[in-house]
Scaffold this active site. Structure first.
Site, PDB file in Angstrom:
ATOM      1  N   ASP A  78      -8.794  -5.940   1.809  1.00 41.87           N
ATOM      2  CA  ASP A  78      -9.339  -4.580   1.664  1.00 41.87           C
ATOM      3  C   ASP A  78      -8.402  -3.691   0.848  1.00 41.87           C
ATOM      4  O   ASP A  78      -7.208  -3.979   0.702  1.00 41.87           O
ATOM      5  CB  ASP A  78      -9.604  -3.956   3.037  1.00 41.87           C
ATOM      6  CG  ASP A  78      -8.324  -3.765   3.871  1.00 41.87           C
ATOM      7  OD1 ASP A  78      -7.484  -4.687   3.875  1.00 41.87           O
ATOM      8  OD2 ASP A  78      -8.168  -2.707   4.484  1.00 41.87           O
ATOM      9  N   GLU A 138      -6.701  -4.110   6.733  1.00 45.18           N
ATOM     10  CA  GLU A 138      -5.270  -3.826   6.867  1.00 45.18           C
ATOM     11  C   GLU A 138      -5.006  -2.333   6.699  1.00 45.18           C
ATOM     12  O   GLU A 138      -4.205  -1.739   7.415  1.00 45.18           O
ATOM     13  CB  GLU A 138      -4.462  -4.615   5.820  1.00 45.18           C
ATOM     14  CG  GLU A 138      -2.958  -4.565   6.014  1.00 45.18           C
ATOM     15  CD  GLU A 138      -2.254  -3.423   5.306  1.00 45.18           C
ATOM     16  OE1 GLU A 138      -1.073  -3.201   5.574  1.00 45.18           O
ATOM     17  OE2 GLU A 138      -2.893  -2.695   4.500  1.00 45.18           O
TER      18      GLU A 138
HETATM   19 ZN   LIG Z   1      -1.276  -3.309   1.468  1.00 44.25          ZN
END
Ligand SMILES: [Zn+2]
Length: 376
Positions: A78, A138
């Site tokens: 992401d 993340e």
């Molecule tokens: Zn990162």
């Protein structure tokens, strides 16, 4: 394919954390299958019901609790959002040896380097299992990696977590914890303060305590870090409704970044003790604490084979960082983690994010060397 060509493909796929990462995962599955790696999805739904997928591609037999991955290369799929007016965001553009695009530096550059490293190795000659771990979410609280760590589906010996460090090996990182605190008061006309109790004055007293706690935390030192202790921040505060009304409520955030040798709860205990002290002086003092995040830090021994190997390969001493990474979740899976990747963290999350071509290429070389040394 060169790492640069792979990166262009990855950047083309919009994988902002709010969207499902299914499209980029399908791309990675195809690429890994072409390398004769087996793949397995670890999917979940986020709080909005959007499907998010962690993908694990590996060289061994089927994954199980008995699987011991020797080395995992870990990259998050992401990215943070981008300005719709930034024309290069999904269209990787090279200028002066730099590759511009959303995620080029954080962390699609590392993923491109990892794929390229594995493409240039004959996997049949590896004696020990290698894995590529691609995580989701993340950027919004390490949620994909936490999901995987909780499932604990296999064990890992060494992990290389991709984050932009300008190719400096990072062997330890601080944790990240957050609490939201609501202090209650009683509203009254400000001309008659005795008729109520100001939540803002109460919060101010508690925050005074927190500033003293911040001083106290300096005595628990971990010399590898800058600064070498747990830091505190009250970043946001809101209280009251009008200038001539005693505030009925005051809310603030308390964030702390614990050194890895100190449990995250240490600050919570100190906070609760401070609240108790306020309550002794003011029996009417009401306060709610919602401690909603406690991400641990991680630390790998400087003598670890992986650290030594990466220090030699990069010619740079390992260091520490004060921000959170997936290193802690990889440590929870049993591994000695190190964080490294092409690009500079200061360029990440900005319009105009880029990764230098030279760093991208040398990252692929370094990863290839690490796989050969550890799994060969
Ligand atoms: Zn990162």
């Amino acid at each position: 394919m060169t790492p640069q060509e792979t990166l262009a493909e990855l950047v083309k796929i919009d994988s902002v954390s709010s969207r499902s990462n299914a499209e980029i995962v399908e791309f990675l599955e195809r690429r890994c299958a072409a390398l004769n790696l087996k793949t397995q999805r670890f999917a979940y739904r986020d709080e909005l019901g959007v499907e998010k997928i962690n993908l694990v591609a590996h060289s061994g037999a089927e994954l199980s609790n008995d699987t011991n991955i020797e080395l995992a290369l870990v990259g998050h799929t992401d990215t943070v959002p981008y300005d719709p007016n930034w024309s290069e965001a999904l269209n990787l553009t090279e200028r002066d040896g730099k590759l511009y695009g959303r995620g080029s530096c954080d962390t699609k550059g590392f993923i491109a380097a990892a794929l390229s490293a594995v493409e240039n190795i004959d996997l049949k000659i590896l004696n020990k299992p290698l894995a590529l771990i691609f995580t989701a979410d993340e950027e919004i609280g390490l949620r994909g990696a936490k999901h995987l760590a909780q499932l604990n589906p296999f064990r890992v010996r060494y992990s290389i977590v991709g984050e932009p460090t300008s190719l400096q090996p990072i062997r330890a990182g601080k944790g990240y914890s957050l609490a939201e605190i609501v202090v209650k008061g009683r509203e009254a006309h400000s001309a008659y303060p005795a008729l109520g109790a100001s939540a803002v004055f109460r919060a101010a007293r508690l925050i005074n305590h927190l500033e003293r706690i911040a001083e106290q935390l300096k005595s628990d030192q971990h010399e590898a870090f800058d600064p070498p202790f747990t830091t505190l921040n009250v970043g946001v505060i809101h209280g009251g409704s009008a200038k001539n009304v005693l505030a009925g409520e005051c809310r603030f955030t308390l964030e702390w970044r614990p050194i890895p040798t100190q449990p995250s709860e240490r600050v919570l205990h100190l906070l609760n003790a401070a609240i108790k002290e306020e309550q002794r002086a003011d029996p009417d003092f009401v306060c709610e604490v919602d401690a909603n995040r406690a991400d641990s830090g991680f630390e790998t021994d400087p003598e670890s084979r992986l650290i030594q190997l990466l220090e030699n390969a990069t010619g740079r001493k390992s260091a520490t960082v004060a921000f959170g990474t997936e290193g802690a979740q990889m440590q929870a899976l049993g591994s000695e983690p190190v964080v490294i990747g092409p690009g500079d963290i200061r360029e990440a999350h900005r319009t105009g994010e880029f990764v230098p071509v030279r760093e991208l290429e040398s990252c692929a070389e370094i990863l290839r060397h690490a796989v050969r040394e550890l799994c060969g």
